[in-house]
Design a protein around this motif. Sequence first.
Motif, PDB file in Angstrom:
ATOM      1  N   ALA A  75       0.821  -1.216   0.000  1.00 15.90           N
ATOM      2  CA  ALA A  75       0.000   0.000   0.000  1.00 15.90           C
ATOM      3  C   ALA A  75       0.852   1.263   0.000  1.00 15.90           C
ATOM      4  O   ALA A  75       1.952   1.288   0.553  1.00 15.90           O
ATOM      5  N   ASP A  76       0.315   2.299  -0.616  1.00 19.39           N
ATOM      6  CA  ASP A  76       0.950   3.616  -0.571  1.00 19.39           C
ATOM      7  C   ASP A  76       0.560   4.370   0.701  1.00 19.39           C
ATOM      8  O   ASP A  76       1.215   5.331   1.081  1.00 19.39           O
ATOM      9  N   GLY A  77      -0.518   3.946   1.329  1.00 25.01           N
ATOM     10  CA  GLY A  77      -0.982   4.518   2.585  1.00 25.01           C
ATOM     11  C   GLY A  77      -1.802   3.481   3.319  1.00 25.01           C
ATOM     12  O   GLY A  77      -2.460   2.644   2.693  1.00 25.01           O
ATOM     13  N   LEU A  78      -1.762   3.510   4.638  1.00 24.45           N
ATOM     14  CA  LEU A  78      -2.420   2.492   5.445  1.00 24.45           C
ATOM     15  C   LEU A  78      -3.226   3.138   6.563  1.00 24.45           C
ATOM     16  O   LEU A  78      -2.738   4.057   7.227  1.00 24.45           O
ATOM     17  N   THR A  79      -4.442   2.650   6.759  1.00 25.68           N
ATOM     18  CA  THR A  79      -5.251   3.007   7.915  1.00 25.68           C
ATOM     19  C   THR A  79      -5.486   1.723   8.689  1.00 25.68           C
ATOM     20  O   THR A  79      -5.905   0.719   8.118  1.00 25.68           O
ATOM     21  N   ALA A  80      -5.185   1.744   9.977  1.00 21.16           N
ATOM     22  CA  ALA A  80      -5.346   0.566  10.824  1.00 21.16           C
ATOM     23  C   ALA A  80      -6.306   0.936  11.950  1.00 21.16           C
ATOM     24  O   ALA A  80      -6.030   1.860  12.716  1.00 21.16           O
ATOM     25  N   VAL A  81      -7.432   0.221  12.027  1.00 20.34           N
ATOM     26  CA  VAL A  81      -8.472   0.555  12.997  1.00 20.34           C
ATOM     27  C   VAL A  81      -8.750  -0.653  13.888  1.00 20.34           C
ATOM     28  O   VAL A  81      -8.968  -1.763  13.401  1.00 20.34           O
ATOM     29  N   THR A  82      -8.734  -0.424  15.194  1.00 16.60           N
ATOM     30  CA  THR A  82      -8.958  -1.484  16.165  1.00 16.60           C
ATOM     31  C   THR A  82      -9.978  -1.042  17.205  1.00 16.60           C
ATOM     32  O   THR A  82     -10.032   0.143  17.542  1.00 16.60           O
TER      33      THR A  82
END
Length: 127
Positions: A75-82
Amino acid sequence: MKLVAVSAGPNTPSSTRLLADRLAESARTGLAAEGHDVQTEVIELREPAVAVANHLMTGFPPPQPASAIDAVTGADGLTAVTPVFTASYSGLFKSFFDPIDPAARTGTPVLIAATGGPARPHPAGGR
């Protein structure tokens, strides 16, 4: 440009997934307004949870988490949601990200977000 959002929500529907969707769409809209061609992918960890645990224990990812890992590392950008449980990120979230080589994400912009659960009575009767 490829943006990947990872959701570690345990339920369907999930407020964690909803937040991942909204953040991915917001990033896509903002980047598209700047003239970028953006593709987004949202990965839900709930479905391959057992395979994620097996990967953590063996070091060898089965096909389902392997494709998610490839998406994250490419990925060129990552969003990680928990979701937050007892003031910490979820075990599923940690189990997914721990085996990934940190160097594979070096230089990748990352947005980390969390959702809280509903208010519940404290076991000792207080808050």
